[in-house]
Design a protein around this motif. Sequence first.
Motif, short mmCIF file in Angstrom:
data_model
loop_
_atom_site.label_atom_id
_atom_site.label_comp_id
_atom_site.label_asym_id
_atom_site.label_seq_id
_atom_site.Cartn_x
_atom_site.Cartn_y
_atom_site.Cartn_z
N ARG A 92 14.07 -19.77 -35.97
CA ARG A 92 13.59 -19.28 -37.27
C ARG A 92 12.14 -19.69 -37.52
NH1 ARG A 92 13.77 -15.93 -39.63
NH2 ARG A 92 13.58 -16.84 -41.70
N ASN A 96 10.74 -16.31 -35.97
CA ASN A 96 11.21 -15.47 -37.06
C ASN A 96 12.42 -14.64 -36.61
OD1 ASN A 96 11.25 -14.57 -39.69
ND2 ASN A 96 9.68 -13.01 -39.38
N ASN A 98 15.87 -12.92 -36.44
CA ASN A 98 16.72 -12.38 -37.50
C ASN A 98 18.19 -12.27 -37.08
OD1 ASN A 98 16.20 -10.26 -35.74
ND2 ASN A 98 15.59 -8.82 -37.32
N PHE A 124 10.58 -19.16 -41.76
CA PHE A 124 9.58 -18.87 -40.74
C PHE A 124 8.27 -19.55 -41.15
CE2 PHE A 124 6.42 -15.54 -39.18
CZ PHE A 124 6.38 -16.03 -37.89
N GLN A 130 3.02 -16.17 -36.38
CA GLN A 130 3.02 -14.75 -36.75
C GLN A 130 2.32 -13.92 -35.68
OE1 GLN A 130 4.62 -13.11 -39.22
NE2 GLN A 130 3.90 -11.25 -38.23
#
Length: 141
Positions: A92, A96, A98, A124, A130
């Motif tokens: 996470r 990130n 899901n 996140f 990112q």
Amino acid sequence: MKIFIASDHAGYTLKERIKQNFSEIEFIDLGTNSADVSVDYPDYSHDLADKIGQNFGILICGTGIGISIAANRHENIRCALCHDVTTARLAREHNNANVISFGARVIGEEIAFEMINVFLNTKFLGQRHQRRVEKINIKRA
């Protein structure tokens, strides 16, 4: 909170135990509905990936490997195969993710419960992560 969940026959019993343990969560159960009939894990993985939208997902098979590979064939799915709380947290924070996947024949149910709790409650971190997540979605020739 709405969570999509699916498994093959090997993960069926653990899937049912997860739903019982997390009674406060609204699970959308995409099957399978029995441990008695052998089924193909990609069918359940693809179904979850097609329906998940902005929600989280949980995928379970014998090892977690096949079902996670199938899920990750879908755009915007970041399915993390986890084996412990640390991998669930980092999935996470850094990726990130899901969707979390794991193997019912590899981990015990208490570890599964702990991983799900950490996965669903970890944010996140963004920033440098990112940029890396964006690179995951780049289509290569």
